[in-house]
Design an enzyme around this catalytic site. Sequence first.
Site, mmCIF file in Angstrom:
data_model
loop_
_atom_site.group_PDB
_atom_site.id
_atom_site.type_symbol
_atom_site.label_atom_id
_atom_site.label_comp_id
_atom_site.label_asym_id
_atom_site.label_seq_id
_atom_site.Cartn_x
_atom_site.Cartn_y
_atom_site.Cartn_z
ATOM 1 N N SER A 154 25.687 -63.212 -31.966
ATOM 2 C CA SER A 154 24.520 -64.093 -31.946
ATOM 3 C C SER A 154 23.666 -63.882 -33.194
ATOM 4 O O SER A 154 23.028 -64.818 -33.675
ATOM 5 C CB SER A 154 23.694 -63.881 -30.680
ATOM 6 O OG SER A 154 23.236 -62.554 -30.586
ATOM 7 N N GLU A 155 23.647 -62.665 -33.745
ATOM 8 C CA GLU A 155 22.937 -62.408 -34.986
ATOM 9 C C GLU A 155 23.715 -61.405 -35.841
ATOM 10 O O GLU A 155 24.315 -60.458 -35.329
ATOM 11 C CB GLU A 155 21.539 -61.818 -34.740
ATOM 12 C CG GLU A 155 20.637 -62.663 -33.886
ATOM 13 C CD GLU A 155 20.049 -63.855 -34.607
ATOM 14 O OE1 GLU A 155 20.173 -63.929 -35.849
ATOM 15 O OE2 GLU A 155 19.453 -64.707 -33.922
ATOM 16 N N THR A 156 23.672 -61.629 -37.144
ATOM 17 C CA THR A 156 24.109 -60.639 -38.123
ATOM 18 C C THR A 156 22.913 -60.346 -39.015
ATOM 19 O O THR A 156 22.270 -61.259 -39.531
ATOM 20 C CB THR A 156 25.285 -61.147 -38.970
ATOM 21 O OG1 THR A 156 26.421 -61.366 -38.102
ATOM 22 C CG2 THR A 156 25.676 -60.142 -40.032
#
Length: 276
Positions: free
Chosen positions: A43-45
């Site tokens: 969902s996030e990097t």
Amino acid sequence: MRMLVVDAFTARPFAGNPAAVCLLQDAADPAWMQRVAAEMKHSETAFVRPLDDAEAEFGLRWFTPMAEVALCGHATLASAHALYSTGTVAPGEPIRFRTLKSGVLTVTGDGDGGGDGGGTLSMDFPACSPEPVDVPEGLTEALGAEVRAAGRNTQNDLLAEVADEAAVRGLTPDIPAVARIDARGVIVTAPAAQGDDHDFVSRFFAPRVLPGDGEDPVTGSAHCALAPYWARRLGRDTMTGFQASARGGYVGVAVRGDRVVLSGSAVTVLGGELRA
């Protein structure tokens, strides 16, 4: 360059919210960062790089597989955990992250500073209190649950309060219909059931910026809205939220004026080298 996958807002692997953390040495091209985030599919990097003008200060940016975002809680927690656990920052030393749109975010750790030996990380974030709005047309139908009250914050997230914890846990929303709602994401919340080890419960759906079913497992930025909302409702400044996704995770919250302190644990599940 070094990359880790960290599960945030949990003390055990394969729970909480996973984030990839890329430890840069220099500034990177945003288009390249977006491609890396699309490849990682979390969902996030997060992309972290040291700044030359101060110790324990880092630039920080967050990308979903589809877009850059202005604020991300779990990937900030994961980034601080990565810096502590790799020895980049000494245990107990505060970390200051400079961001493009959310100012300076300070993270501190207890125990071993939030490394894999244990401990809790605390993050000083801006509060994003939702202002009351009329329930948007189609929101109740999209969620499949009656919305009792609604609010919107400066991140263009909608907060929707439903009847109780069982309603939050049992949601099976119509994701294409949620995507048609005018919002970055929808925070669905209710007070905790009596006897629970938390004060409120939530889930977060953002199909406009997240692939697949559009549900984020544990969302720090949502708790920047949930904390002031429930502080007013419950008459308490310090609480614990549980995000009731399939993975689940606990977020400690403390309202401090126009700031919110979010706290939680994290664990590294994968470490490697990014070669592209």
